[in-house]
Motif scaffolding. Structure first.
Motif, PDB file in Angstrom:
ATOM      1  N   GLU A 114      62.321  33.479  40.262  1.00  0.00           N
ATOM      2  CA  GLU A 114      60.907  33.122  39.970  1.00  0.00           C
ATOM      3  C   GLU A 114      60.151  32.405  40.944  1.00  0.00           C
ATOM      4  N   TYR A 115      59.019  32.726  41.519  1.00  0.00           N
ATOM      5  CA  TYR A 115      58.405  32.026  42.501  1.00  0.00           C
ATOM      6  C   TYR A 115      57.006  32.019  42.231  1.00  0.00           C
ATOM      7  N   GLU A 116      56.457  30.973  43.152  1.00  0.00           N
ATOM      8  CA  GLU A 116      54.935  30.588  42.965  1.00  0.00           C
ATOM      9  C   GLU A 116      54.497  30.488  44.458  1.00  0.00           C
ATOM     10  N   PHE A 117      53.274  31.363  44.637  1.00  0.00           N
ATOM     11  CA  PHE A 117      52.867  31.321  45.916  1.00  0.00           C
ATOM     12  C   PHE A 117      51.291  31.029  45.975  1.00  0.00           C
ATOM     13  N   SER A 118      50.912  30.503  47.072  1.00  0.00           N
ATOM     14  CA  SER A 118      49.445  29.899  47.216  1.00  0.00           C
ATOM     15  C   SER A 118      48.851  30.747  48.406  1.00  0.00           C
ATOM     16  N   THR A 119      47.605  31.151  48.462  1.00  0.00           N
ATOM     17  CA  THR A 119      47.261  31.953  49.467  1.00  0.00           C
ATOM     18  C   THR A 119      45.853  31.208  50.145  1.00  0.00           C
TER      19      THR A 119
ATOM     20  N   GLN B  85      57.177  41.536  39.302  1.00  0.00           N
ATOM     21  CA  GLN B  85      56.315  41.258  37.956  1.00  0.00           C
ATOM     22  C   GLN B  85      55.358  40.160  38.518  1.00  0.00           C
ATOM     23  N   VAL B  86      54.246  40.441  38.288  1.00  0.00           N
ATOM     24  CA  VAL B  86      53.285  39.468  39.023  1.00  0.00           C
ATOM     25  C   VAL B  86      52.401  38.898  37.891  1.00  0.00           C
ATOM     26  N   LEU B  87      52.154  37.498  37.946  1.00  0.00           N
ATOM     27  CA  LEU B  87      51.026  36.850  37.205  1.00  0.00           C
ATOM     28  C   LEU B  87      49.980  36.444  38.112  1.00  0.00           C
ATOM     29  N   LEU B  88      48.718  37.246  37.990  1.00  0.00           N
ATOM     30  CA  LEU B  88      47.628  37.017  39.083  1.00  0.00           C
ATOM     31  C   LEU B  88      46.552  36.161  38.230  1.00  0.00           C
TER      32      LEU B  88
ATOM     33  N   GLY C 282      42.617  31.426  48.246  1.00  0.00           N
ATOM     34  CA  GLY C 282      42.555  29.969  47.814  1.00  0.00           C
ATOM     35  C   GLY C 282      42.811  30.071  46.466  1.00  0.00           C
ATOM     36  N   SER C 283      43.854  30.974  46.070  1.00  0.00           N
ATOM     37  CA  SER C 283      44.519  31.037  44.454  1.00  0.00           C
ATOM     38  C   SER C 283      45.917  31.162  44.475  1.00  0.00           C
TER      39      SER C 283
END
Length: 94
Positions: A33-38, A52-55, A75-76
């Protein structure tokens, strides 16, 4: 020039390039499980496996399979759950 990136202690790896299609990354993700920022708008396409993505703004994870794409606004932050090793293509725009 190609740029190799590694995240989450090597569990996510990508190769970045910039060609006539614009800036791109091709990458792979191990189970986890990973968390990315843009910082830019992104279009991610699953090349192999599933993500599997939590947008941002979504109440629950959505599963994207091989050939499916999703968009992430600049920016999310978004979360990804991977249950089998998977590959992706990410296109960036301003």
């Amino acid at each position: 020039m190609l740029q190799v990136n590694e995240y989450f202690e090597g569990q996510v790896k990508s190769i970045a390039l910039n060609n006539s299609d614009g800036p791109l990354t091709m990458g792979v993700m191990s189970v986890g499980e990973y968390e990315f920022s843009t910082s830019k708008d992104e279009e991610m396409t699953v090349v192999s496996g599933a993500l599997q993505v939590l947008l941002p703004g979504d109440p629950a994870l959505r599963t994207f399979h091989k050939g499916q794409s999703f968009n992430v606004p600049a920016g999310s932050v978004f979360q990804v759950k991977v249950e089998e090793e998977s590959a992706y293509l990410c296109r960036y725009s301003d």
